[in-house]
Design a protein around this motif. Structure first.
Motif, PDB file in Angstrom:
ATOM      1  N   MET A   1       0.826  -1.212   0.000  1.00 29.11           N
ATOM      2  CA  MET A   1       0.000   0.000   0.000  1.00 29.11           C
ATOM      3  C   MET A   1       0.856   1.255   0.000  1.00 29.11           C
ATOM      4  SD  MET A   1      -3.330  -0.872   2.345  1.00 29.11           S
ATOM      5  CE  MET A   1      -2.439  -1.366   3.828  1.00 29.11           C
ATOM      6  N   MET A   2       1.939   1.249   0.778  1.00 26.71           N
ATOM      7  CA  MET A   2       2.801   2.431   0.847  1.00 26.71           C
ATOM      8  C   MET A   2       3.579   2.637  -0.447  1.00 26.71           C
ATOM      9  SD  MET A   2       4.198   2.675   4.783  1.00 26.71           S
ATOM     10  CE  MET A   2       5.039   1.084   4.763  1.00 26.71           C
ATOM     11  N   GLU A   3       3.896   1.542  -1.148  1.00 25.82           N
ATOM     12  CA  GLU A   3       4.604   1.665  -2.427  1.00 25.82           C
ATOM     13  C   GLU A   3       3.772   2.376  -3.482  1.00 25.82           C
ATOM     14  OE1 GLU A   3       7.941  -1.699  -3.214  1.00 25.82           O
ATOM     15  OE2 GLU A   3       5.869  -2.401  -3.227  1.00 25.82           O
ATOM     16  N   SER A   4       2.438   2.336  -3.310  1.00 25.59           N
ATOM     17  CA  SER A   4       1.561   3.000  -4.281  1.00 25.59           C
ATOM     18  C   SER A   4       1.480   4.507  -4.052  1.00 25.59           C
ATOM     19  CB  SER A   4       0.149   2.394  -4.217  1.00 25.59           C
ATOM     20  OG  SER A   4      -0.457   2.671  -2.965  1.00 25.59           O
ATOM     21  N   VAL A   5       2.027   4.976  -2.925  1.00 29.17           N
ATOM     22  CA  VAL A   5       2.077   6.418  -2.640  1.00 29.17           C
ATOM     23  C   VAL A   5       3.404   6.958  -3.194  1.00 29.17           C
ATOM     24  CG1 VAL A   5       2.005   8.198  -0.859  1.00 29.17           C
ATOM     25  CG2 VAL A   5       0.732   6.054  -0.537  1.00 29.17           C
ATOM     26  N   PRO A   6       3.357   7.800  -4.230  1.00 28.95           N
ATOM     27  CA  PRO A   6       4.593   8.219  -4.928  1.00 28.95           C
ATOM     28  C   PRO A   6       5.689   8.762  -4.025  1.00 28.95           C
ATOM     29  CG  PRO A   6       2.662   8.934  -6.150  1.00 28.95           C
ATOM     30  CD  PRO A   6       2.156   8.376  -4.852  1.00 28.95           C
ATOM     31  N   TRP A   7       5.357   9.693  -3.107  1.00 29.25           N
ATOM     32  CA  TRP A   7       6.415  10.314  -2.307  1.00 29.25           C
ATOM     33  C   TRP A   7       7.017   9.346  -1.297  1.00 29.25           C
ATOM     34  CZ3 TRP A   7       6.323  10.942   2.993  1.00 29.25           C
ATOM     35  CH2 TRP A   7       5.094  10.787   3.639  1.00 29.25           C
ATOM     36  N   LEU A   8       6.191   8.387  -0.792  1.00 29.04           N
ATOM     37  CA  LEU A   8       6.717   7.371   0.120  1.00 29.04           C
ATOM     38  C   LEU A   8       7.627   6.397  -0.621  1.00 29.04           C
ATOM     39  CD1 LEU A   8       3.690   6.468   2.439  1.00 29.04           C
ATOM     40  CD2 LEU A   8       5.848   7.523   3.119  1.00 29.04           C
ATOM     41  N   ASP A   9       7.202   6.010  -1.814  1.00 29.00           N
ATOM     42  CA  ASP A   9       7.996   5.069  -2.611  1.00 29.00           C
ATOM     43  C   ASP A   9       9.330   5.696  -3.012  1.00 29.00           C
ATOM     44  OD1 ASP A   9       8.381   2.610  -4.046  1.00 29.00           O
ATOM     45  OD2 ASP A   9       8.050   3.753  -5.876  1.00 29.00           O
ATOM     46  N   LYS A  10       9.302   6.983  -3.323  1.00 30.16           N
ATOM     47  CA  LYS A  10      10.538   7.667  -3.712  1.00 30.16           C
ATOM     48  C   LYS A  10      11.520   7.764  -2.544  1.00 30.16           C
ATOM     49  CE  LYS A  10      12.148  11.931  -5.901  1.00 30.16           C
ATOM     50  NZ  LYS A  10      11.749  13.256  -6.455  1.00 30.16           N
ATOM     51  N   LYS A  11      10.984   7.974  -1.341  1.00 35.84           N
ATOM     52  CA  LYS A  11      11.826   8.178  -0.171  1.00 35.84           C
ATOM     53  C   LYS A  11      12.345   6.866   0.416  1.00 35.84           C
ATOM     54  CE  LYS A  11      11.885  10.756   4.190  1.00 35.84           C
ATOM     55  NZ  LYS A  11      11.105  11.629   5.113  1.00 35.84           N
ATOM     56  N   PHE A  12      11.486   5.819   0.403  1.00 38.33           N
ATOM     57  CA  PHE A  12      11.853   4.552   1.055  1.00 38.33           C
ATOM     58  C   PHE A  12      11.891   3.386   0.067  1.00 38.33           C
ATOM     59  CE2 PHE A  12       9.566   7.123   4.242  1.00 38.33           C
ATOM     60  CZ  PHE A  12      10.565   7.257   5.202  1.00 38.33           C
ATOM     61  N   HIS A  13      12.170   3.672  -1.184  1.00 39.48           N
ATOM     62  CA  HIS A  13      12.089   2.617  -2.214  1.00 39.48           C
ATOM     63  C   HIS A  13      13.010   1.431  -1.898  1.00 39.48           C
ATOM     64  CE1 HIS A  13      11.467   0.808  -6.122  1.00 39.48           C
ATOM     65  NE2 HIS A  13      12.776   0.688  -6.249  1.00 39.48           N
ATOM     66  N   ILE A  14      14.240   1.705  -1.522  1.00 38.93           N
ATOM     67  CA  ILE A  14      15.207   0.637  -1.241  1.00 38.93           C
ATOM     68  C   ILE A  14      14.758  -0.185  -0.030  1.00 38.93           C
ATOM     69  CG2 ILE A  14      17.593   0.100  -0.654  1.00 38.93           C
ATOM     70  CD1 ILE A  14      17.205   1.170  -3.478  1.00 38.93           C
ATOM     71  N   THR A  15      14.273   0.507   1.005  1.00 35.21           N
ATOM     72  CA  THR A  15      13.800  -0.189   2.213  1.00 35.21           C
ATOM     73  C   THR A  15      12.637  -1.108   1.885  1.00 35.21           C
ATOM     74  OG1 THR A  15      14.456   1.716   3.552  1.00 35.21           O
ATOM     75  CG2 THR A  15      12.949   0.130   4.564  1.00 35.21           C
ATOM     76  N   PHE A  16      11.672  -0.589   1.116  1.00 33.86           N
ATOM     77  CA  PHE A  16      10.516  -1.398   0.719  1.00 33.86           C
ATOM     78  C   PHE A  16      10.963  -2.607  -0.096  1.00 33.86           C
ATOM     79  CE2 PHE A  16       7.629   2.606   0.757  1.00 33.86           C
ATOM     80  CZ  PHE A  16       7.500   2.491   2.128  1.00 33.86           C
ATOM     81  N   LEU A  17      11.915  -2.386  -0.992  1.00 33.40           N
ATOM     82  CA  LEU A  17      12.385  -3.465  -1.869  1.00 33.40           C
ATOM     83  C   LEU A  17      13.050  -4.574  -1.065  1.00 33.40           C
ATOM     84  CD1 LEU A  17      12.530  -4.195  -4.878  1.00 33.40           C
ATOM     85  CD2 LEU A  17      14.809  -3.169  -4.927  1.00 33.40           C
ATOM     86  N   VAL A  18      13.898  -4.194  -0.115  1.00 29.93           N
ATOM     87  CA  VAL A  18      14.598  -5.183   0.716  1.00 29.93           C
ATOM     88  C   VAL A  18      13.616  -5.973   1.562  1.00 29.93           C
ATOM     89  CG1 VAL A  18      16.218  -5.468   2.628  1.00 29.93           C
ATOM     90  CG2 VAL A  18      16.770  -3.885   0.759  1.00 29.93           C
ATOM     91  N   LEU A  19      12.684  -5.266   2.206  1.00 25.94           N
ATOM     92  CA  LEU A  19      11.678  -5.936   3.038  1.00 25.94           C
ATOM     93  C   LEU A  19      10.809  -6.872   2.209  1.00 25.94           C
ATOM     94  CD1 LEU A  19      10.541  -3.022   5.389  1.00 25.94           C
ATOM     95  CD2 LEU A  19      11.795  -5.081   6.054  1.00 25.94           C
ATOM     96  N   GLU A  20      10.466  -6.429   1.027  1.00 28.74           N
ATOM     97  CA  GLU A  20       9.636  -7.247   0.136  1.00 28.74           C
ATOM     98  C   GLU A  20      10.361  -8.534  -0.249  1.00 28.74           C
ATOM     99  OE1 GLU A  20       8.097  -6.354  -4.220  1.00 28.74           O
ATOM    100  OE2 GLU A  20       7.214  -4.968  -2.760  1.00 28.74           O
ATOM    101  N   TRP A  21      11.652  -8.421  -0.552  1.00 31.75           N
ATOM    102  CA  TRP A  21      12.446  -9.607  -0.898  1.00 31.75           C
ATOM    103  C   TRP A  21      12.567 -10.548   0.302  1.00 31.75           C
ATOM    104  CZ3 TRP A  21      14.858 -12.051  -4.884  1.00 31.75           C
ATOM    105  CH2 TRP A  21      14.805 -11.427  -6.133  1.00 31.75           C
ATOM    106  N   VAL A  22      12.871 -10.011   1.462  1.00 31.59           N
ATOM    107  CA  VAL A  22      13.052 -10.842   2.664  1.00 31.59           C
ATOM    108  C   VAL A  22      11.756 -11.582   3.000  1.00 31.59           C
ATOM    109  CG1 VAL A  22      13.469 -10.792   5.150  1.00 31.59           C
ATOM    110  CG2 VAL A  22      14.903  -9.429   3.618  1.00 31.59           C
TER     111      VAL A  22
END
Length: 275
Positions: free
Chosen positions: A49-70
């Motif tokens: 859900m947070m990845e769909s928010v542009p400014w959140l995805d831009k700021k925490f993209h790497i964090t979201f990606l790592v958590l998603e992979w784990v």
């Protein structure tokens, strides 16, 4: 209520231990495993859900990606373990929860080739249904089974009602096209049918509205008819639920049969006279 599954653990000691941890909640370790699993599902859903928010995805993209992979790798290991610890693997894979577990993983691997498919990971929320088993809330599942059964038994009546509704909307939409004479929103019969469906379901977006007096008269009739039309499927399902509830309350004392008709005087399985 039917059991969640009839899985049989493997004979190996460590596989039997893992089977109990993964598929049961009657031990402290098993309940802890399920609670951690639910937390990971919630975290994964929140990330999507947070990845769909542009400014959140831009700021925490790497964090979201790592958590998603784990989290996805953990779910992959868990799914593999569920298959490994049971003898009747096919039964688990094609069971209700087995299919849900599989569907919760597929979008992640598809997203490696088609990035937009990662949002289908929201299907992981379906795995939250295990919360009823984990916290001994099976009575709620029984109520859910009653609703599903009522919908299934009344499906033919609902199909007929929907067919009538489609025919009714097509006729009214065509009439409004003739009455409004191609005015904005009624330039074609399909557009007029769209207005008819929105009106008869009492949604009323307000993006299209009739202008002529006769058109407004038809709109009033359609809006008033919408209230009675909506009540029809509700009444069908409610009546079926009441009948199903009465049937479930009738149980044969001898064989435990619960499938008993309203007017039955004898059990259809063992022939015992019912009270």
């Amino acid at each position: 209520m039917e059991r969640e599954h009839n899985l049989i653990p493997e004979d190996t000691l460590w596989k039997r231990f893992l089977y109990r941890v993964i598929n049961r909640s009657d031990t402290r370790l098993g309940k802890l495993f399920d609670i951690v699993l639910l937390i990971l599902i919630l975290v994964s859903t929140l990330i999507i859900m947070m990845e769909s928010v542009p400014w959140l995805d831009k700021k925490f993209h790497i964090t979201f990606l790592v958590l998603e992979w784990v989290i996805s790798l953990l779910f992959t290991i868990e799914y593999t373990m569920r298959i490994a610890v049971v003898k009747n693997k096919r039964q688990y894979i094609f069971s209700f929860f087995g299919i849900i577990d599989f569907l919760s993983l597929v979008p992640f691997y598809l997203s490696l080739f088609f990035p937009v498919t990662k949002y289908f990971l929201i299907f992981r929320m379906l795995r939250m249904l295990r919360i009823f088993r984990i916290f001994n809330l099976m009575d709620f599942m029984n109520d859910g089974y009653l609703i599903v059964k009522a919908l299934k038994n009344s499906s033919r009546k609902i199909y007929i009602f929907l067919l009538f509704l489609i025919i009714f909307s097509v006729i009214v939409g065509s009439m409004m096209f003739m009455v409004e004479g191609g005015r904005p929103g009624f330039e074609s019969i399909p557009q007029s049918i769209y207005w008819a469906v929105v009106t008869v379901t009492t949604v009323g977006y307000g993006d299209v509205s009739p202008i002529t007096p006769l058109g407004k008269f038809f709109a009033v009739i359609l809006m008033l008819a919408g209230y009675s039309i909506i009540a029809v499927p509700t009444g069908i399902v409610t009546a079926e639920m009441r009948n199903k509830r009465q049937n479930l309350e009738k149980i044969c004392d001898r064989c435990g049969n619960e499938d008993i008709d309203d007017d039955a005087r004898y059990c259809k399985q063992c022939g015992k006279k019912l009270a």
